[in-house]
Design a protein around this motif. Structure first.
Motif, mmCIF file in Angstrom:
data_model
loop_
_atom_site.group_PDB
_atom_site.id
_atom_site.type_symbol
_atom_site.label_atom_id
_atom_site.label_comp_id
_atom_site.label_asym_id
_atom_site.label_seq_id
_atom_site.Cartn_x
_atom_site.Cartn_y
_atom_site.Cartn_z
ATOM 1 N N ARG A 161 3.340 -8.766 -7.780
ATOM 2 C CA ARG A 161 2.149 -8.688 -6.940
ATOM 3 C C ARG A 161 1.157 -9.794 -7.329
ATOM 4 O O ARG A 161 0.877 -10.029 -8.496
ATOM 5 N N GLY A 162 0.630 -10.466 -6.314
ATOM 6 C CA GLY A 162 -0.364 -11.510 -6.517
ATOM 7 C C GLY A 162 0.209 -12.903 -6.610
ATOM 8 O O GLY A 162 -0.523 -13.885 -6.443
ATOM 9 N N LYS A 163 1.513 -13.027 -6.878
ATOM 10 C CA LYS A 163 2.116 -14.353 -6.962
ATOM 11 C C LYS A 163 2.479 -14.861 -5.564
ATOM 12 O O LYS A 163 2.577 -14.088 -4.595
ATOM 13 N N LEU A 164 2.677 -16.183 -5.473
ATOM 14 C CA LEU A 164 3.082 -16.778 -4.207
ATOM 15 C C LEU A 164 4.450 -16.243 -3.793
ATOM 16 O O LEU A 164 5.340 -16.055 -4.641
ATOM 17 N N ALA A 165 4.625 -16.034 -2.503
ATOM 18 C CA ALA A 165 5.834 -15.394 -1.979
ATOM 19 C C ALA A 165 6.948 -16.422 -1.815
ATOM 20 O O ALA A 165 7.239 -16.893 -0.720
ATOM 21 N N ASP A 166 7.557 -16.783 -2.949
ATOM 22 C CA ASP A 166 8.690 -17.720 -2.979
ATOM 23 C C ASP A 166 9.896 -16.987 -3.561
ATOM 24 O O ASP A 166 9.931 -16.697 -4.767
ATOM 25 N N PHE A 167 10.897 -16.697 -2.736
ATOM 26 C CA PHE A 167 12.099 -16.034 -3.222
ATOM 27 C C PHE A 167 13.186 -16.151 -2.161
ATOM 28 O O PHE A 167 12.946 -16.618 -1.042
ATOM 29 N N PHE A 168 14.395 -15.723 -2.526
ATOM 30 C CA PHE A 168 15.506 -15.737 -1.556
ATOM 31 C C PHE A 168 16.363 -14.499 -1.748
ATOM 32 O O PHE A 168 16.407 -13.897 -2.829
ATOM 33 N N LEU A 169 17.046 -14.146 -0.672
ATOM 34 C CA LEU A 169 17.870 -12.938 -0.628
ATOM 35 C C LEU A 169 19.345 -13.314 -0.611
ATOM 36 O O LEU A 169 19.773 -14.135 0.204
ATOM 37 N N ILE A 170 20.112 -12.713 -1.524
ATOM 38 C CA ILE A 170 21.562 -12.906 -1.540
ATOM 39 C C ILE A 170 22.239 -11.538 -1.533
ATOM 40 O O ILE A 170 21.610 -10.511 -1.799
#
Length: 700
Positions: free
Chosen positions: A637-646
């Motif tokens: 929570r609070g961090k930049l929304a950078d991620f990926f789904l595998i």
């Protein structure tokens, strides 16, 4: 510049010799022999890179036959070869040979021949044949700016300016505009075309009103008619604007932006802090940031004003970080599709990068977050033409200040830098709050570079060659690659190895191995699919896939081949020793796509580092190193929304990261399958995750 000569008609001997050596059938003399007593024309092009001349093209046209000499010397390397091409009445090649050396000095002996409905060809990538009433347009594996002109003229005469190509694929031509250039009195009126269909981006060529090649742009630089070199810069700007238009259109098509919360339900979350993949959870993002991670926050289900994606039991991984990138205009698409949401640019044309970064940050273009490093090179016949090449140490110190004033993270020092300048450069960089990294300058050593102020060493070869080089050996050349064969017999407990590693430990020196590029250069062989390319190569357009099937190292004998393979294994052993001794590893690729970062991480696992720790090295680790872990590197929570789904758990199989189904950067959603289809790559996943609610997007 056109030069008219008189020349006695004769079939080019080296052309005949090459065909004989390759055991390909010769053309009938009626087709092959040039027309006697005709005037020849010689066209000269200059290759310009970042304002400096780095090569040339000299093409001698005699009737249907053209002989081409192409040579580039930049950064101690470059293609150098001779072409002979014969065209039929439709401007299609019926014979085309290339002989010489490629980028890193590997041998080139390529030939295409068509006669009486039968085509044969041989290149570094393959050997093949096909039948057809007329020749298809052959795509060179070892190409040149002159070849681009051949493609364009053939396409100009084709229906719909589209042609099937050999060995495979379809090439098409699109006229974009007509431009008038008048640099230093060299008036040019040129038609600008884009050639598409054979790579992930267009190839830009500029022709005169008669359809003759006057300029082109590729990775080696801008080829421009000799005498008109001053036109290189405006042509670069023109092509940059055309690429910009193309990439902005792709961004409008591929970026899914919402003005409401985005909920990704039914997912496991990888935590690089603990190395664990958690239970099924929900992740919510809004306005660029993560607003919730945990069990579903409501019992009644999602609110009506949310967009909901079903993660279908997959794993969310924080965005990957390539710590050794060289950004291009189109590399952003390749990176985002692979789940790489941040990069560190390790050397570029300064003006290009400074214009690009704010446009990506504003969302105008697709791309990762870029941290720039300031590139500094010394002047020599082997200089790379990026960044600054100062003439004096005082000028070098001023260049450090230029980078510091613009917020660059580090200074990167390169091969030709005077070793005596390293200490004052590093001192000024540290005074300005910057770190120092780079190659080990020629005739220097890793130990001295560290003592002179390096905070980091880039490339496993730049580190390890310090243990096997002889005094006076010049690493500004491709020796910095070929000398790796000596690592096969290196004892990692040798005094010089232990001394360097202990020095790195005591001074907290980081290392960016770029193992994936070293492996590729050492193990790739002509006509073979190398192990690092196997998961990717069949998905790629013809230019990419064929280029990867080549021998990069010069003349690898069976003995050298065995030594290179052993050197790759020894490099992995070195990486494991560094990891075990607590030296920070920074996964990077020296490339422009996420595929290479995937391989980099696979190699670390192959070296013996647990997959969860490897993922930490590529996610949270870089952000800690650069002081950004409060914003990036983990899904909190609070961090930049950078991620990926595998779909699968990467802590059990690191290769699961190769197939992202959804990538989010700063709250904007991308589907890799859509990106790949848009750039001519066969997708690695069949479909994106399903939206179960609220699919309406914000208009771009």
């Amino acid at each position: 510049m056109l030069v008219i000569d008189k020349q006695v008609c004769a079939f080019p001997h080296r052309f005949v010799d090459l065909l004989m050596n390759l055991r390909l059938p010769l053309l009938a003399l009626a087709i092959a022999a040039p027309v006697c007593a005709t005037a020849t024309t010689t066209q000269r092009l200059t290759i310009v890179n970042n304002g400096e001349t780095v090569g040339s093209v000299v093409a001698t046209v005699d009737g249907s036959h053209t002989g081409v000499d192409y040579a580039v010397s930049n950064n101690g390397r470059g293609p150098k070869h001779h072409e002979d091409v014969i065209l039929n009445e439709h401007d299609l090649p019926i014979s085309w040979t290339v002989q010489g050396t490629s980028l890193m000095g590997g041998d080139v002996a390529e030939a295409f021949h068509w006669s009486d409905g039968h085509a044969t060809w041989i290149s570094q990538a393959e050997q093949g044949e096909s039948d057809g009433a007329s020749p298809l347009l052959y795509v060179l594996n070892d190409t040149s700016p002159w070849a681009y002109g051949v493609y364009a003229r053939a396409l100009l005469r084709a229906p719909n300016q589209t042609l099937k190509t050999t060995p495979s694929g379809v090439m098409h031509l699109e006229k974009l505009q007509t431009v008038d250039l008048d640099p230093a009195g060299c008036k040019l009126r040129l038609d600008v075309y884009a050639i598409g269909g054979i790579d992930t981006k267009p190839l830009y060529v500029l022709l005169d009103r008669q359809g003759q090649l006057e300029a082109s742009v590729d990775s080696q630089g801008t080829a421009i008619k000799a005498g008109c070199e001053a036109a290189a810069r405006p042509i670069d700007e023109l092509v940059a604007n055309l690429e910009d238009l193309r990439l902005r259109h792709l961004r409008e098509k591929l970026a899914h932006t919402y003005d409401k919360p985005v909920r990704i339900s039914n997912v496991h979350v990888f935590d690089p802090g603990t190395g664990n993949v958690g239970p099924l959870q929900t992740v919510i993002t809004f306005n660029h940031r993560i607003t919730f991670v945990g069990d579903a926050p409501d019992k009644q289900g999602p609110a009506d004003d949310e967009v909901v994606y079903d993660g279908e039991g997959g794993v969310l991984v924080p965005g990957l970080h390539d710590m050794h990138s060289h950004t291009t205009s189109d590399s952003g698409l390749n990176y985002i599709a692979a789940g790489v949401t941040s990069t560190r640019d390790m050397g570029n044309v300064n003006s290009f990068l400074l214009k690009l970064i704010p446009r990506i940050d504003s969302g105008e273009l697709v791309g990762p977050r870029i941290t720039p490093n300031g590139f500094m090179e010394g002047r020599s016949p082997y200089s790379a033409r990026n960044g600054f090449i100062p003439a004096t140490v005082e000028e070098a110190v001023k260049d450090v200040d230029w980078y510091a004033d613009r917020g660059y993270f580090q200074i990167k020092i390169y091969n030709s830098m005077n070793p005596d300048w390293v200490a004052p450069i590093a001192a000024e960089a540290h005074h300005r709050g910057m770190r120092v990294t780079g190659h080990i300058p020629a005739f220097d050593s890793p130990d001295r570079a560290i003592r002179d102020g390096y905070d980091e060493i880039t490339h496993i070869n730049q580190l390890a060659l310090g243990w096997v080089l002889k005094p006076g050996e010049d690493t500004r050349t491709t020796l910095r690659l070929t000398a790796l064969a000596r690592l096969a017999d290196l004892d990692l407990d040798a005094p010089q190895v232990r001394a360097t590693i202990e020095l790195m430990m005591s001074r907290h020196i980081a290392h960016d191995p770029t193992m994936s590029i070293v492996e590729r250069l050492l193990v790739s062989r002509a006509a073979q699919t190398p192990e690092p390319e196997a998961p990717v190569i069949d998905h790629m357009p013809i230019t990419y896939s064929r280029y990867r099937k080549r021998t990069f190292v010069p003349s690898p004998t069976p003995e050298l081949t065995a030594q290179y393979s052993a050197a790759v294994k020894k490099c992995l052993d070195i990486i494991k020793v560094l990891y075990d001794r607590g030296i920070r590893l920074l996964p990077g690729t020296d490339d422009t796509n996420g595929f290479s970062l995937h391989r980099e991480l696979e190699l670390y696992v192959k070296a013996g580092i647990p997959p969860a720790q490897v993922l930490r090295l590529a996610t949270l680790g870089p952000e800690e190193y650069m002081g950004k872990s409060h914003q990036l590197g983990s899904i909190e929570r609070g961090k930049l929304a950078d991620f990926f789904l595998i779909a699968e758990d990467p802590t059990k199989d690191i290769s699961a990261i190769r197939s992202p189904r959804l990538v989010m950067k700063g709250g904007v959603v991308f589907f890799p399958s859509e990106i790949y289809e848009a750039i001519g790559v066969r997708p690695f996943t069949t479909s994106p995750p399903q939206i179960t609610r609220g699919a309406k997007e914000v208009a771009h």
